[in-house]
Design a protein around this motif. Structure first.
Motif, PDB file in Angstrom:
ATOM      1  N   ASN A  99       0.901  -1.191  -0.048  1.00 37.01           N
ATOM      2  CA  ASN A  99       0.089  -0.094   0.093  1.00 37.01           C
ATOM      3  C   ASN A  99       0.764   1.225   0.172  1.00 37.01           C
ATOM      4  O   ASN A  99       0.489   2.337  -0.291  1.00 37.01           O
ATOM      5  CB  ASN A  99      -0.753   0.063   1.301  1.00 37.01           C
ATOM      6  CG  ASN A  99      -2.014  -0.877   1.283  1.00 37.01           C
ATOM      7  OD1 ASN A  99      -2.440  -1.354  -0.258  1.00 37.01           O
ATOM      8  ND2 ASN A  99      -2.618  -1.437   2.110  1.00 37.01           N
ATOM      9  N   THR A 100       2.192   1.184   0.354  1.00 34.27           N
ATOM     10  CA  THR A 100       3.009   2.290   0.303  1.00 34.27           C
ATOM     11  C   THR A 100       3.566   2.528  -1.104  1.00 34.27           C
ATOM     12  O   THR A 100       4.167   3.472  -1.182  1.00 34.27           O
ATOM     13  CB  THR A 100       4.179   2.258   1.243  1.00 34.27           C
ATOM     14  OG1 THR A 100       5.130   0.944   0.875  1.00 34.27           O
ATOM     15  CG2 THR A 100       3.473   1.962   2.664  1.00 34.27           C
ATOM     16  N   CYS A 101       3.637   1.707  -1.872  1.00 34.03           N
ATOM     17  CA  CYS A 101       4.129   1.690  -3.236  1.00 34.03           C
ATOM     18  C   CYS A 101       3.640   2.846  -4.189  1.00 34.03           C
ATOM     19  O   CYS A 101       2.229   2.545  -4.296  1.00 34.03           O
ATOM     20  CB  CYS A 101       4.586   0.615  -4.082  1.00 34.03           C
ATOM     21  SG  CYS A 101       5.469  -0.709  -2.848  1.00 34.03           S
ATOM     22  N   LYS A 102       4.056   3.711  -4.690  1.00 28.89           N
ATOM     23  CA  LYS A 102       3.639   4.706  -5.793  1.00 28.89           C
ATOM     24  C   LYS A 102       4.004   4.251  -7.053  1.00 28.89           C
ATOM     25  O   LYS A 102       3.468   4.320  -7.897  1.00 28.89           O
ATOM     26  CB  LYS A 102       3.952   6.153  -5.262  1.00 28.89           C
ATOM     27  CG  LYS A 102       3.571   6.509  -3.910  1.00 28.89           C
ATOM     28  CD  LYS A 102       1.956   6.629  -3.957  1.00 28.89           C
ATOM     29  CE  LYS A 102       1.587   7.452  -2.784  1.00 28.89           C
ATOM     30  NZ  LYS A 102       1.675   6.796  -1.500  1.00 28.89           N
ATOM     31  N   HIS A 147      -2.512  -3.114 -10.535  1.00 29.39           N
ATOM     32  CA  HIS A 147      -3.275  -2.156  -9.896  1.00 29.39           C
ATOM     33  C   HIS A 147      -4.142  -2.630  -8.829  1.00 29.39           C
ATOM     34  O   HIS A 147      -4.654  -2.124  -8.050  1.00 29.39           O
ATOM     35  CB  HIS A 147      -4.339  -1.635 -11.092  1.00 29.39           C
ATOM     36  CG  HIS A 147      -5.240  -2.303 -11.637  1.00 29.39           C
ATOM     37  ND1 HIS A 147      -4.738  -3.655 -12.409  1.00 29.39           N
ATOM     38  CD2 HIS A 147      -6.493  -2.602 -11.532  1.00 29.39           C
ATOM     39  CE1 HIS A 147      -5.647  -4.035 -13.091  1.00 29.39           C
ATOM     40  NE2 HIS A 147      -6.613  -3.699 -12.650  1.00 29.39           N
ATOM     41  N   PRO A 203      -2.902  -0.715  -4.586  1.00 30.56           N
ATOM     42  CA  PRO A 203      -3.828   0.107  -4.969  1.00 30.56           C
ATOM     43  C   PRO A 203      -3.392   1.539  -4.977  1.00 30.56           C
ATOM     44  O   PRO A 203      -4.190   2.247  -5.678  1.00 30.56           O
ATOM     45  CB  PRO A 203      -4.883  -0.202  -3.845  1.00 30.56           C
ATOM     46  CG  PRO A 203      -3.947  -0.932  -2.750  1.00 30.56           C
ATOM     47  CD  PRO A 203      -2.800  -1.540  -3.416  1.00 30.56           C
ATOM     48  N   ASN A 204      -2.445   1.672  -4.293  1.00 29.73           N
ATOM     49  CA  ASN A 204      -1.857   3.361  -4.294  1.00 29.73           C
ATOM     50  C   ASN A 204      -0.841   3.550  -5.329  1.00 29.73           C
ATOM     51  O   ASN A 204      -0.347   4.750  -5.316  1.00 29.73           O
ATOM     52  CB  ASN A 204      -1.458   3.610  -2.808  1.00 29.73           C
ATOM     53  CG  ASN A 204      -2.579   3.639  -2.216  1.00 29.73           C
ATOM     54  OD1 ASN A 204      -3.775   3.860  -2.152  1.00 29.73           O
ATOM     55  ND2 ASN A 204      -2.421   2.826  -0.823  1.00 29.73           N
ATOM     56  N   ALA A 205      -0.249   2.742  -6.158  1.00 34.90           N
ATOM     57  CA  ALA A 205       0.633   2.999  -7.097  1.00 34.90           C
ATOM     58  C   ALA A 205      -0.045   3.577  -8.462  1.00 34.90           C
ATOM     59  O   ALA A 205      -0.912   3.345  -8.761  1.00 34.90           O
ATOM     60  CB  ALA A 205       1.069   1.471  -7.651  1.00 34.90           C
ATOM     61  N   ARG A 206       0.914   4.636  -9.084  1.00 32.30           N
ATOM     62  CA  ARG A 206       0.481   5.033 -10.192  1.00 32.30           C
ATOM     63  C   ARG A 206       0.794   4.592 -11.346  1.00 32.30           C
ATOM     64  O   ARG A 206       0.486   4.962 -12.422  1.00 32.30           O
ATOM     65  CB  ARG A 206       0.801   6.563 -10.017  1.00 32.30           C
ATOM     66  CG  ARG A 206       0.107   7.223  -8.874  1.00 32.30           C
ATOM     67  CD  ARG A 206       0.404   8.995  -8.792  1.00 32.30           C
ATOM     68  NE  ARG A 206      -0.115   9.677 -10.142  1.00 32.30           N
ATOM     69  CZ  ARG A 206       0.344  10.960 -10.256  1.00 32.30           C
ATOM     70  NH1 ARG A 206       0.923  11.642  -9.391  1.00 32.30           N
ATOM     71  NH2 ARG A 206      -0.229  11.351 -11.347  1.00 32.30           N
ATOM     72  N   HIS A 210      -1.384   3.629 -14.161  1.00 32.84           N
ATOM     73  CA  HIS A 210      -2.413   3.005 -13.785  1.00 32.84           C
ATOM     74  C   HIS A 210      -3.501   3.956 -13.841  1.00 32.84           C
ATOM     75  O   HIS A 210      -3.918   4.862 -13.083  1.00 32.84           O
ATOM     76  CB  HIS A 210      -2.346   2.432 -12.197  1.00 32.84           C
ATOM     77  CG  HIS A 210      -1.361   1.402 -12.032  1.00 32.84           C
ATOM     78  ND1 HIS A 210      -1.380   0.812 -10.729  1.00 32.84           N
ATOM     79  CD2 HIS A 210      -0.590   0.819 -12.910  1.00 32.84           C
ATOM     80  CE1 HIS A 210      -0.331  -0.231 -11.019  1.00 32.84           C
ATOM     81  NE2 HIS A 210       0.060  -0.230 -12.195  1.00 32.84           N
TER      82      HIS A 210
END
Length: 305
Positions: A54-57, A140, A144-147, A240
């Motif tokens: 969840n921390t991964c962008k 994705h 969930p928080n990755a762009r 994403h």
């Protein structure tokens, strides 16, 4: 648990042909099967690993299930990328045991070198190739928080700075997905012959897929906007967005419904999803510049349960 006569299961849900057809119609509220259908569907990771994901962008990911390939450390990145990019390798318990037996120990922080190791339990498919499609196509859903994400097959060593790759293949040209042209063939129908000849799938299952595609009107075109219609998907670079997420969900459903050979379904999904236009199909020489190809080391062990 598989639904009779198909590879659909509690992870995928049972996508009907009507639902399949509807998934290609892009609306503000398009509904599509996209894995993780039920709590009992499998592909479980620990809460600690979920928190990390969840921390991964920005993510560079790979996987090796069933023993699979060795883990090749990425090279060529700048210090800025090391601070901003997650490098994640999905393993199962068989791969973990295989690697530890070879002296490749996961440290207390769950890293081996630059790779954060995520051990997946309860893989949903007996076919390890299908299990590998989950991190390959559904980034994705996992992050969930990755762009942005970059997928690298386990047979390859990633050797470029990931932020530089995003700049070169997506940002500079305003594309949303980048994937390599196929090096040897240009047509789905030519690729199908090669798949059968190399025993990558049975003639019967390939013919079921091609029959459906012919009925749907897939042409035998060998070019897409001046480039090959056939892709080689060992590297997938993507932003994403709702449209790329939809594309990869549909692509995943196709490899579950038909053969695991994603080269066969990619051109079909691209052809059907008319709204998806911001794709960069880069030449083979670019792919070779991005990775060192090591080849597959050992065959993955299938699940027996």
């Amino acid at each position: 648990m598989y639904l009779e006569g198909t590879r659909f299961n509690l992870f995928t849900g049972n996508q009907t042909l009507e639902q399949r057809e509807h998934s290609f119609k892009v609306t503000e509220r398009t509904e599509v099967h996209c894995g993780f259908y039920s709590e009992g569907g499998g592909f479980r990771v620990s809460d600690e690993d979920k928190s990390y994901m969840n921390t991964c962008k920005v993510v560079v990911s790979t996987c090796a299930f069933g023993g699979g390939d060795d883990l090749y450390q990425p090279i060529g990145m700048f210090e800025t990328s090391l601070q901003k990019v997650c490098y994640v390798a999905f393993w199962d318990e068989i791969t973990l045991a295989t690697q530890e037996a070879q002296g490749n120990k996961v440290d207390e922080s769950r890293f081996i070198g630059k790779w954060r190791i995520l051990v997946v339990r309860d893989l949903p498919f007996r076919d390890q190739r299908l299990n590998g499609k989950i991190p390959k196509m559904l980034a994705h859903r996992l992050f969930p928080n990755a762009r942005h994400s970059i997928w690298v097959d386990s047979k390859s060593q990633f050797r470029r700075d990931p932020l530089g790759v995003l700049e070169a293949l997506l940002w500079r040209s305003n594309h949303e997905l980048a994937i390599s042209e196929h090096g040897a063939r240009s047509s789905v129908y030519d690729e199908a012959k090669a798949v059968v000849k190399k025993n990558k799938a049975t003639p019967e299952e390939v013919e079921v897929q091609l029959t459906q595609y012919r009925q749907d009107g897939l042409p035998e075109d060998k070019r897409f906007k001046g480039k090959k219609a056939l892709a080689e998907a060992s590297i997938i670079v993507r932003k994403h967005t709702p449209l790329t997420n939809l594309f990869t969900c549909i692509w995943f459903n196709e490899v579950v419904r038909f053969t695991s050979r994603d080269q066969l379904s990619f051109p079909y999904v691209l052809w059907r999803l008319k709204e998806f236009k911001r794709i960069n199909m880069f030449p083979v020489c670019t792919r070779k510049d991005l990775v060192n190809s090591m080849g597959h080391i050992r065959k993955a062990k299938p699940l027996t349960n």
